[in-house]
Design a protein around this motif. Sequence first.
Motif, mmCIF file in Angstrom:
data_model
loop_
_atom_site.group_PDB
_atom_site.id
_atom_site.type_symbol
_atom_site.label_atom_id
_atom_site.label_comp_id
_atom_site.label_asym_id
_atom_site.label_seq_id
_atom_site.Cartn_x
_atom_site.Cartn_y
_atom_site.Cartn_z
ATOM 1 N N TYR A 118 0.869 -1.176 0.000
ATOM 2 C CA TYR A 118 0.000 0.000 0.000
ATOM 3 C C TYR A 118 0.902 1.220 0.000
ATOM 4 O O TYR A 118 1.826 1.324 0.814
ATOM 5 N N ASP A 140 -11.084 -2.454 -1.705
ATOM 6 C CA ASP A 140 -11.727 -3.726 -2.017
ATOM 7 C C ASP A 140 -12.869 -3.522 -3.009
ATOM 8 O O ASP A 140 -13.019 -4.279 -3.974
ATOM 9 N N SER A 181 -9.190 -4.951 7.904
ATOM 10 C CA SER A 181 -10.069 -4.484 8.981
ATOM 11 C C SER A 181 -11.294 -5.373 9.140
ATOM 12 O O SER A 181 -11.862 -5.468 10.225
ATOM 13 N N GLN A 205 -9.793 0.957 3.499
ATOM 14 C CA GLN A 205 -9.556 -0.398 2.996
ATOM 15 C C GLN A 205 -10.774 -0.921 2.240
ATOM 16 O O GLN A 205 -10.632 -1.577 1.195
ATOM 17 N N THR A 264 -6.707 -7.051 0.926
ATOM 18 C CA THR A 264 -7.514 -5.926 0.465
ATOM 19 C C THR A 264 -8.326 -5.258 1.572
ATOM 20 O O THR A 264 -8.637 -4.072 1.492
ATOM 21 N N PHE A 265 -8.674 -6.039 2.627
ATOM 22 C CA PHE A 265 -9.570 -5.487 3.636
ATOM 23 C C PHE A 265 -9.288 -6.121 4.993
ATOM 24 O O PHE A 265 -10.145 -6.774 5.578
#
Length: 351
Positions: free
Chosen positions: A95, A240, A221, A236, A218-219
Amino acid sequence: MNELRRIWLEFDQEGRKAWSSLLRSAGLTPQLGLDYTVGVFRGGELLATGSLSGRIIKEVAVRSDERQGGLLATVVQALFDRLSEEGRDDHAFVYTKPDTAPYFRSLGFHHVASTPVVHLMECGHPDLNDYLASLGAKAHPGSPVASVVVKADPPTLGHLHLIDRAAKDNAVVYLFVLSAQDTTFNAQERLGLVRGMVADRTGVVVLSTSDYLVSATTFPSYFLKDRVPSAVAAAQASVDACIFKDSIAPRLSIARRYVGTEPLSPVTAIYNRELKRIFQGHPELIVLPRLELNGRVVSAGTVRKAIDAGDKKAVRSLCPDSVASYIIRTRMQGTRDQAGESHRPSRRNHG
């Protein structure tokens, strides 16, 4: 002379202080809980740093007066070496901010998704193009085309309710099952349980998500639920959503995505909000009320609690028959229903 060495953030207070200061000078917020961190030092001064969290390269910073010295390449290579030492493949993600993306591009990273504030890039194989090719090979004829994405840990009547509604309204439903392994039921179990649950549903095609849909890449969290700031979860979730809108949906001609309302998890509610914001109607986001039984939302979390409590009756009431039978056989042998009764699995197939 430059020296490359590991920074043990948990034990090296001076090293952590220098690391934190360098990140802040680069406009980054230091985050602990990393798997591995390296630094390039000269005369005791930290010039550059980078870290790994799984296969994600993050917290990368180079001192402003050293950015033309090739230190970024030194840090990134050290992190790839670490992945190799751990027996992982040489596939990594990063990222980065939009203005630093060209530096990573020069090191062989390429675009996965981007928002105005962050770029997700990757290097190595199998990559996004490989994943999209695998999806294209499983394309099913028919129109309109919809999708449902489930974690299914384990599958419940709530999942089946959402899938059946999508199947009622569409000729083809691509049913994505998260590939995450940090779950009560592992990825292979969940994929098998979902396939068994929808085996008699015409036009429902079960697929895995790999790293590119609601994953730790991708996510992340999503898997931490309410332990992350909402702004981080939203950033995030938007990445996605962009991958789905720009890459996955076009490859499979997906025109609709079905999700359930989310009264229990703030992070999943944020995800639904970001999906709607990013999609802008293409694909169409259809939000359905969650299935309720006896006034309570059906959730996988409730099933997991029932398993822990040895409550076979609750498991049978919340899961399709094939799933309930598997759970009782593999997770609940030797337990009795809370009422002390002995039950055979119901022959009902809730649909």
